[in-house]
Design an enzyme around this catalytic site. Sequence first.
Site, PDB file in Angstrom:
ATOM      1  N   ASP A 166       0.840  -1.192   0.000  1.00 33.17           N
ATOM      2  CA  ASP A 166       0.000   0.000   0.000  1.00 33.17           C
ATOM      3  C   ASP A 166       0.883   1.253   0.000  1.00 33.17           C
ATOM      4  O   ASP A 166       2.026   1.217   0.448  1.00 33.17           O
ATOM      5  CB  ASP A 166      -0.894  -0.004   1.253  1.00 33.17           C
ATOM      6  CG  ASP A 166      -2.110   0.884   1.090  1.00 33.17           C
ATOM      7  OD1 ASP A 166      -3.210   0.347   0.867  1.00 33.17           O
ATOM      8  OD2 ASP A 166      -1.948   2.120   1.173  1.00 33.17           O
ATOM      9  N   HIS A 184       0.299   3.755   1.798  1.00 35.97           N
ATOM     10  CA  HIS A 184       0.183   4.443   3.090  1.00 35.97           C
ATOM     11  C   HIS A 184       1.004   3.799   4.202  1.00 35.97           C
ATOM     12  O   HIS A 184       1.520   2.703   4.053  1.00 35.97           O
ATOM     13  CB  HIS A 184      -1.294   4.485   3.497  1.00 35.97           C
ATOM     14  CG  HIS A 184      -2.141   5.203   2.496  1.00 35.97           C
ATOM     15  ND1 HIS A 184      -2.773   4.544   1.477  1.00 35.97           N
ATOM     16  CD2 HIS A 184      -2.421   6.515   2.346  1.00 35.97           C
ATOM     17  CE1 HIS A 184      -3.449   5.424   0.740  1.00 35.97           C
ATOM     18  NE2 HIS A 184      -3.235   6.633   1.239  1.00 35.97           N
ATOM     19  N   SER A 205      -5.635  10.893   2.372  1.00 34.26           N
ATOM     20  CA  SER A 205      -6.054   9.560   2.813  1.00 34.26           C
ATOM     21  C   SER A 205      -5.216   9.055   3.991  1.00 34.26           C
ATOM     22  O   SER A 205      -5.650   8.164   4.708  1.00 34.26           O
ATOM     23  CB  SER A 205      -5.961   8.587   1.654  1.00 34.26           C
ATOM     24  OG  SER A 205      -4.718   8.730   0.997  1.00 34.26           O
TER      25      SER A 205
END
Lengths: 375, 469
Positions: free
Chosen positions: A195, A197, A294
Amino acid sequence: MHLKTANPLWHGIYSACFGSLVIAGAIYSGVALRDYQLQEQKSFLKGQVALDIEHYYNENFIARDLGSNLWALINYSLFREGRVGVVIGEESWLYTLDEVKDYPEAAQDLTTNLAAIDAVAAHVRAQGSDLLVALVPEKAAIYSEYLGPRRVAPIHSQLYAQVVNQLRGQGVVVVDTTDALINAKQTATTFLKSDTHWTPFGAEVVAKEIAQTLKNSLHHPLLEQQVFSSQDDEPTHFQGDLLNYIPLGIFSEWVDVSADQLVKTRTQVATSTATAADDLFGESSADIALVGTSYSANANWNFAGALKQHLGTDLVNYAQEGKGPFVPMTDYLNSADFTNAPPALVIWEIPVRFLPAPQPKENIASLLAILKGNQ
Amino acid sequence: MVFSSSIFLFVFLPIFFAVYFLTPNKWRSLIIVIASYIFYGWWRIDFLALFFGITAINYWLGLRIEQAETRERAKRWLLLGLAIDLGTLGYFKYANFGVDSMNALLVSAGFEPLELGKILLPIGVSFYVFESISYLMDVYRKEIPATRRFLDFCAFVALFPHLIAGPILRFKDLSDQFANRTHTWDKTAEGCSRFMQGFIKKVFIADTIAPLVDQAYGMENMTTGDAWVAAIAYAIQLYFDFSGYSDMAIGLGLMMGFRFMENFNRPYASQSITEFWQRWHISLSSWLKNYLYIPLGGNRGSSVNTYRNLFLTMLLGGLWHGANWTFIVWGAWHGTWLAIERALGLKTDSGFKPLRWIFTMLLVVIGWVVFRAESMADALRIYEAMFSFSNWQLSQVYADSITRQQLLMLVIACGVLVFEVCRAHSGFVWQWKRKYFSAMGALLLLPLFMLSVLKLAAELYSPFLYFQF
């Protein structure tokens, strides 16, 4: 070039295979188009209906997923590549291309974006609020050891330090989280493998740094009014957003692709020492606003929760997913929450990778229009 | 509708062939007309009226030319036909370009610009107008009688395999086949094989290379390396895209019992621009030779007139590709080299000469740059990068955008083209291994076709470069 063969065996094979394939596709097509509904507003004469039918057919084509999955398998297995947007590193670490690629107008865009941040800081200050920029480093910088032979564009090598220095030079309070995230790697993973993040642990490391900065530098009076406690859930299998660029689907078992275990964390109020938090609408009375991307908006990382816990105070989260750092800030500055009652502190989480990239002109224009209009 | 689309392959094609083969021979032209009109109308039904109108007028004018009592009257009918056909082409294809160019002059001279609404270019108009012109001129030259079979004429103009992007067929080459053509197992199988080869060329090779070209042409700052990679990649993409389309058209024709003329014959094996035009888009170069170069006087006059005719033919051939100065310059580039080669008396049948081949390919690649560019300014920007010889390394922006898959496909495509060069010049290496390569190709054909179908399904859309013309 074309092949010529007089071999009747090949002729038979070609015709039979081509015919079978086309007939099989035709039989399925009847089924695929059966549910199509004519859009009345589309023009039949101008070909809009035909185009609509073709779109519908393509979207529902039986081999579409199979085609995507098979070509993802070929690209991943043979070339170690996914769709444009992902970089496949070593030991199945995935990175977003944004963190390694060059931008044609990087210097100019960086200047524009930093000027926009500076303008926001001045505007927020003018309303009586403090602004703190929480600059999120690039995953490719924190976990550069897994990038492999991939060349990183020079713009990224000193990007974080350059942005920190430049913003601080302009009087903007910036939290440098790079060292904390690198040091914390010894304890647990701070970014997810599959990911873009951070992990909830990485988010917490950054939250701690922010709290430390506020306590040490700003001696903010809002801090430590409440006690929050966090609780970890059971680890679950997690498919990161970068796997969308490698749509292996039915072939995902065939190759060793990146996979993460995500430990979700929930943060709740344990005890409160402030009267404001006893308000019926406790959250609306919070004097800290979190704006960002996000990294803040997605509940999976629990960044807002970690911030509450380490700041010891409540906050309102205005972050939005998928819109970059400027649109959420524009929306927030334009909201009644800010215009009617500016908070004491605005924390603006900005992933540094957005800054050398060209932002949609209308985004920056809207932001500057709001800043001008309100000044 | 395009050949490289799932809806064509799995809806249109099986329904058409089911109906076509179940219909008695005498009605098959009608089936072709109906299917071709559906194929064309899939883009826009309203433009079918123009298409049918052009067909009907040319059919009627063909009869008038044949029945004219004198050559003078026949010529008048021919001129009327040419005026209608070229007027149609001029209005739909060149009116906006003409007004824009005129306005640039007017504005620079301080006058008010003229106003003209945006005129939509009917798809395939360049091809069906040229086919209609060739029919009228062949009737006028008494090379063929005017057809009395309106349905066959409609089917000839509309025949969907060649309707949108050629090959540009002549009625005289197909009229007999409309009346009497065979449907054999061998022809059908050859058609299937040819269609699959074309599909692979287009979807597997050209579409994979396309992003390499698009990315570079969208960049403001290019290094010399970027510009040359993009130019070479486009030369390869265009060849596989267009020859792939032609293969599919020829294959579909074979499945229907027609044998079309070949449109490509290893063009990148050429050792002169003259030879290149004998091998590239053969149906267009034949058309230009028969209906433009020869009427202009061909090589019957003085040397200067011959050079002028060559230049004008290519200039107009360039303009045929599109209403843009880039195509005019591209046509002029080729016309100039044709004239130079004629003046030098260059022979093309004197064995393989590597330096001459490299020089020819250089000229072709340089020409493709302006052909691909959106405007002359874009073309000049790329030429500047190509010939500044400043930095042969790829820029990081361009290098980042290139995938290993694209790179491998570029290498494979280059390999295929080198192989073609070797095959084109007999006596060269590979000659003795032909049968092995044929067998290998035959083995790979089906798996590659399946992979291409799945690639198309995954990527959804695959337009042809030549549709814009």
